[in-house]
Structures are given as structure tokens and as C-alpha cells.
Design a protein around this motif. Structure first.
Motif, PDB file in Angstrom:
ATOM      1  N   UNK A 155       0.842  -1.206   0.000  1.00 33.99           N
ATOM      2  CA  UNK A 155       0.000   0.000   0.000  1.00 33.99           C
ATOM      3  C   UNK A 155       0.874   1.251   0.000  1.00 33.99           C
ATOM      4  N   UNK A 156       1.915   1.248   0.815  1.00 33.69           N
ATOM      5  CA  UNK A 156       2.827   2.402   0.875  1.00 33.69           C
ATOM      6  C   UNK A 156       3.567   2.585  -0.442  1.00 33.69           C
ATOM      7  N   UNK A 157       4.026   1.484  -1.048  1.00 37.93           N
ATOM      8  CA  UNK A 157       4.725   1.563  -2.336  1.00 37.93           C
ATOM      9  C   UNK A 157       3.828   2.177  -3.411  1.00 37.93           C
ATOM     10  N   UNK A 158       2.595   1.717  -3.469  1.00 36.12           N
ATOM     11  CA  UNK A 158       1.665   2.216  -4.492  1.00 36.12           C
ATOM     12  C   UNK A 158       1.349   3.691  -4.302  1.00 36.12           C
ATOM     13  N   UNK A 159       1.473   4.168  -3.071  1.00 36.10           N
ATOM     14  CA  UNK A 159       1.212   5.583  -2.773  1.00 36.10           C
ATOM     15  C   UNK A 159       2.483   6.420  -2.831  1.00 36.10           C
ATOM     16  N   UNK A 160       3.560   5.835  -3.387  1.00 32.84           N
ATOM     17  CA  UNK A 160       4.851   6.513  -3.569  1.00 32.84           C
ATOM     18  C   UNK A 160       5.562   6.862  -2.265  1.00 32.84           C
ATOM     19  N   UNK A 161       5.290   6.093  -1.228  1.00 33.40           N
ATOM     20  CA  UNK A 161       6.023   6.264   0.027  1.00 33.40           C
ATOM     21  C   UNK A 161       7.147   5.222   0.121  1.00 33.40           C
ATOM     22  N   UNK A 162       8.200   5.582   0.851  1.00 33.69           N
ATOM     23  CA  UNK A 162       9.299   4.664   1.130  1.00 33.69           C
ATOM     24  C   UNK A 162       9.057   4.060   2.515  1.00 33.69           C
ATOM     25  N   UNK A 163       8.795   2.742   2.613  1.00 38.88           N
ATOM     26  CA  UNK A 163       8.600   2.121   3.926  1.00 38.88           C
ATOM     27  C   UNK A 163       9.937   1.992   4.663  1.00 38.88           C
ATOM     28  N   UNK A 164       9.936   2.387   5.936  1.00 41.13           N
ATOM     29  CA  UNK A 164      11.105   2.239   6.794  1.00 41.13           C
ATOM     30  C   UNK A 164      10.665   1.361   7.967  1.00 41.13           C
ATOM     31  N   UNK A 165      11.241   0.165   8.071  1.00 42.40           N
ATOM     32  CA  UNK A 165      10.709  -0.873   8.958  1.00 42.40           C
ATOM     33  C   UNK A 165      11.691  -1.196  10.083  1.00 42.40           C
ATOM     34  N   UNK A 166      11.213  -1.105  11.322  1.00 44.85           N
ATOM     35  CA  UNK A 166      12.031  -1.515  12.469  1.00 44.85           C
ATOM     36  C   UNK A 166      11.765  -2.975  12.800  1.00 44.85           C
ATOM     37  N   UNK A 167      12.776  -3.654  13.295  1.00 45.59           N
ATOM     38  CA  UNK A 167      12.727  -5.116  13.467  1.00 45.59           C
ATOM     39  C   UNK A 167      12.092  -5.512  14.802  1.00 45.59           C
ATOM     40  N   UNK A 168      10.816  -5.175  14.928  1.00 44.35           N
ATOM     41  CA  UNK A 168      10.010  -5.538  16.093  1.00 44.35           C
ATOM     42  C   UNK A 168       8.816  -6.349  15.600  1.00 44.35           C
ATOM     43  N   UNK A 169       8.454  -7.400  16.320  1.00 39.90           N
ATOM     44  CA  UNK A 169       7.303  -8.196  15.930  1.00 39.90           C
ATOM     45  C   UNK A 169       6.483  -8.593  17.138  1.00 39.90           C
ATOM     46  N   UNK A 170       5.379  -9.292  16.898  1.00 38.66           N
ATOM     47  CA  UNK A 170       4.533  -9.761  17.985  1.00 38.66           C
ATOM     48  C   UNK A 170       4.161 -11.224  17.764  1.00 38.66           C
ATOM     49  N   UNK A 171       3.814 -11.892  18.864  1.00 36.65           N
ATOM     50  CA  UNK A 171       3.286 -13.247  18.731  1.00 36.65           C
ATOM     51  C   UNK A 171       1.765 -13.177  18.628  1.00 36.65           C
ATOM     52  N   UNK A 172       1.094 -14.328  18.598  1.00 29.25           N
ATOM     53  CA  UNK A 172      -0.354 -14.363  18.405  1.00 29.25           C
ATOM     54  C   UNK A 172      -1.122 -13.745  19.570  1.00 29.25           C
ATOM     55  N   UNK A 173      -0.441 -13.565  20.712  1.00 27.50           N
ATOM     56  CA  UNK A 173      -1.078 -12.947  21.876  1.00 27.50           C
ATOM     57  C   UNK A 173      -0.784 -11.452  21.989  1.00 27.50           C
ATOM     58  N   UNK A 174      -0.037 -10.919  21.005  1.00 30.04           N
ATOM     59  CA  UNK A 174       0.277  -9.487  21.016  1.00 30.04           C
ATOM     60  C   UNK A 174       1.510  -9.114  21.811  1.00 30.04           C
ATOM     61  N   UNK A 175       2.264 -10.110  22.298  1.00 24.78           N
ATOM     62  CA  UNK A 175       3.492  -9.832  23.043  1.00 24.78           C
ATOM     63  C   UNK A 175       4.579  -9.338  22.085  1.00 24.78           C
ATOM     64  N   UNK A 176       5.299  -8.311  22.498  1.00 29.11           N
ATOM     65  CA  UNK A 176       6.350  -7.702  21.683  1.00 29.11           C
ATOM     66  C   UNK A 176       7.646  -8.504  21.761  1.00 29.11           C
ATOM     67  N   UNK A 177       8.308  -8.637  20.592  1.00 28.63           N
ATOM     68  CA  UNK A 177       9.582  -9.354  20.521  1.00 28.63           C
ATOM     69  C   UNK A 177      10.599  -8.568  19.700  1.00 28.63           C
ATOM     70  N   UNK A 178      11.847  -8.686  20.105  1.00 33.35           N
ATOM     71  CA  UNK A 178      12.974  -8.170  19.333  1.00 33.35           C
ATOM     72  C   UNK A 178      13.367  -9.237  18.306  1.00 33.35           C
TER      73      UNK A 178
END
Length: 296
Positions: A168-191
């Protein structure tokens, strides 16, 4: 001094490569000196903005180890690592997210916007982009062949990548900048290790190129001799160099991540020295290139 005619010839020579990459997605793992050295950072940002203006879709994935270490030091917390993985307890994962998704991510976004680009900073939490499970380190017991699992805290192992928000960001001519953070199925944050994130995202996007910006020139046959740089190599011969021990130490996990990205569907992966002036442009738009290209 470069004459106007020479400048024109440089632009004309770049034309076939501009046509080649037009409309393609290129995932860039941004780190090392290119991230902390002010001159290298400025050149990188300008290169990325130029790429976007000529029709390429750069996607930036970043870590921020030194910045995390600095913040932990400020609060008097020791940085601990096991097998290259940061031991991440509850307090540490909060600091990791604050530094990566806050200070580091928004700093990159601000710099891109400053030089005429349009960037949006996101993390793996946005639109459930990066789903993970807890990662454990397996270690062999001293007196047997059995392995034991070592708990290193809130460190994630990637289970699924959802690239919808990136597209969606690419199609709108934006450059995505992504930090390496994720979550599990319960919403817990992980590095998560940013190298792995870049490889998984590049594979899921079927990126034409993935570029690892590092502090080394690429794969060298002799680590002490820059003249032994390998310009281009295929997966078979990379594995041969690993078997012989020529690719080892800190280069090994990066190369293995490159190989995994190719398995996932990336056409080519490039290991590139971010300290080299305008290394991105030299690699993409000149015949000689600037790093090591790994292909199937």
C-alpha cells in the motif's frame, strides 16, 4: 574535474540499469557505519531518494544495536548476548522497541523527508506485519549428545510476514522504513534480528534485489586482501566457500541470511560496504558494481 560532457555520458551509461530496475522492489538492510557515520548516512539517504524518483521501490529494514546498547548503559543495565542474540527480558524489550521504533526509525524517516523523499516509519506490529514465536538457543550438553533449550527472553523467530501494508505504501509513492520488532499471536512484543527480517520481507515481496549494507566490501577470498573481492558468485560456489572455511566468523550469518532470502524467492542478494561513497548507486547503475552479488 568532471566536464559537462562526461556528466552527460555518465547519465546515458546509467540508462539501461534505470530501465532494468524501473518498477522493481529493492529491500535494503540498513546498518553498520552507513547508519552512524554522518557523511555515509547522508549519502545513503540521498541515494534512496534518487532511487524512488527514478521509479524504483526501495524498502528499508533497520536494526539499531549500538543505540540500544547506549540506552541500556544510560539506565545501568548490562547488555548480554548468547550465540549472537541479545538476551531480552521484559524491561529490555521495552527499551528495544522505544529505541528502534522511536528514535532510530523516526530519525531515518525525518532524514528521507528532509532530502525530498516521502517516507513512513512502521514496525512489525503495524497490520500484524511480522508474526513471531519465541526463539530458543539450542546447546549441546557437555557430557551427552542431548541438546538443551536456553531461554533468551523476548527474542522472536519469524513465523509469517504480511506485506500488505508495504505494498500500500509503495503504491502511494512512500518509502517504507521498517524496524525489526514483531509480535506473537497474543500481542506480546519481541525483538528480532534485522538481517532475518530483511531476508524474510524480501522473499515475501519477491524483490528483485536485497542489499545488505555492512562494514565490509563483500565476500573476500582472503579477508586481509581487498583485491580478492568476489564480484559475483552463485549459491553453489558460496556453499563451497563455507565448506572450506573461507566464509566464516561474522560474515557467515550474513551470507546464510542471503542464501535463505534467495530460497524464499529473491532474485539476487548483494553484500555492500555502506562506508563506500554512494555505494548503492555504484552497485545498481554501473557495470562494475561495488560489492558481492549472490545469485541462484
Amino acid at each position: 574535474m568532471v566536464s559537462n560532457l562526461q556528466k552527460a555520458k555518465i547519465l546515458v551509461n546509467a540508462l539501461p540499469y534505470i530501465k532494468k530496475y524501473y518498477g522493481q522492489t529493492i529491500v535494503i538492510k540498513y546498518g553498520g557505519s552507513a547508519m552512524v557515520d554522518k557523511t555515509a548516512r547522508k549519502q545513503f539517504i540521498k541515494d534512496v531518494v534518487l532511487m524512488k524518483y527514478i521509479g524504483i521501490n526501495p524498502v528499508i529494514v533497520h536494526g539499531g544495536g549500538p543505540e540500544i546498547n547506549e540506552m541500556l548503559q544510560k539506565i545501568g543495565k548490562e547488555s548480554k548476548f548468547i550465540a549472537g542474540n541479545r538476551v531480552t527480558d521484559g524491561e529490555t524489550v521495552e527499551i528495544v522497541e522505544m529505541v528502534l521504533s522511536g528514535k532510530v526509525n523516526k530519525g531515518i524517516v525525518a532524514d528521507i523527508n528532509k532530502y525530498g523523499g516521502k517516507a513512513v516509519g512502521i514496525s512489525g506490529k503495524d497490520d500484524n506485519m511480522i508474526l513471531v514465536r519465541q526463539k530458543y538457543i539450542e546447546e549441546k550438553s557437555e557430557n551427552s549428545e542431548e541438546t538443551k533449550k536456553i531461554d533468551i527472553g523476548f527474542v522472536g523467530e519469524i513465523e509469517n510476514i504480511n506485506t500488505e501494508i508495504i505494498k500500500v505504501l509503495e503504491k502511494s509513492d512512500y518509502i517504507p522504513v521498517i524496524s525489526s520488532i514483531g509480535t506473537d499471536k497474543n500481542g506480546q512484543t519481541y525483538n528480532i534480528n534485522a538481517d532475518y527480517v530483511a531476508g524474510e520481507i524480501a522473499g515475501k515481496l519477491n524483490a528483485d534485489r536485497m542489499i545488505f549494507l555492512t562494514d565490509v566490501d563483500g565476500i573476500l577470498l582472503d579477508y586481509h586482501d581487498k583485491q580478492t573481492l568476489i564480484d559475483e558468485i552463485d549459491v553453489y560456489h558460496v556453499n563451497k566457500l563455507i565448506e572450506k572455511g573461507i566464509i566464516s566468523g561474522g560474515m557467515l550469518p550474513k551470507v546464510n541470511t542471503c542464501l535463505k532470502a534467495i530460497e524464499k524467492g529473491v532474485e539476487n542478494v548483494i553484500i555492500l560496504n555502506g562506508k563506500l561513497e554512494h555505494s548503492l548507486l555504484l552497485e545498481l547503475f554501473t557495470e562494475e558494481g561495488a560489492g558481492t552479488l549472490i545469485k541462484k
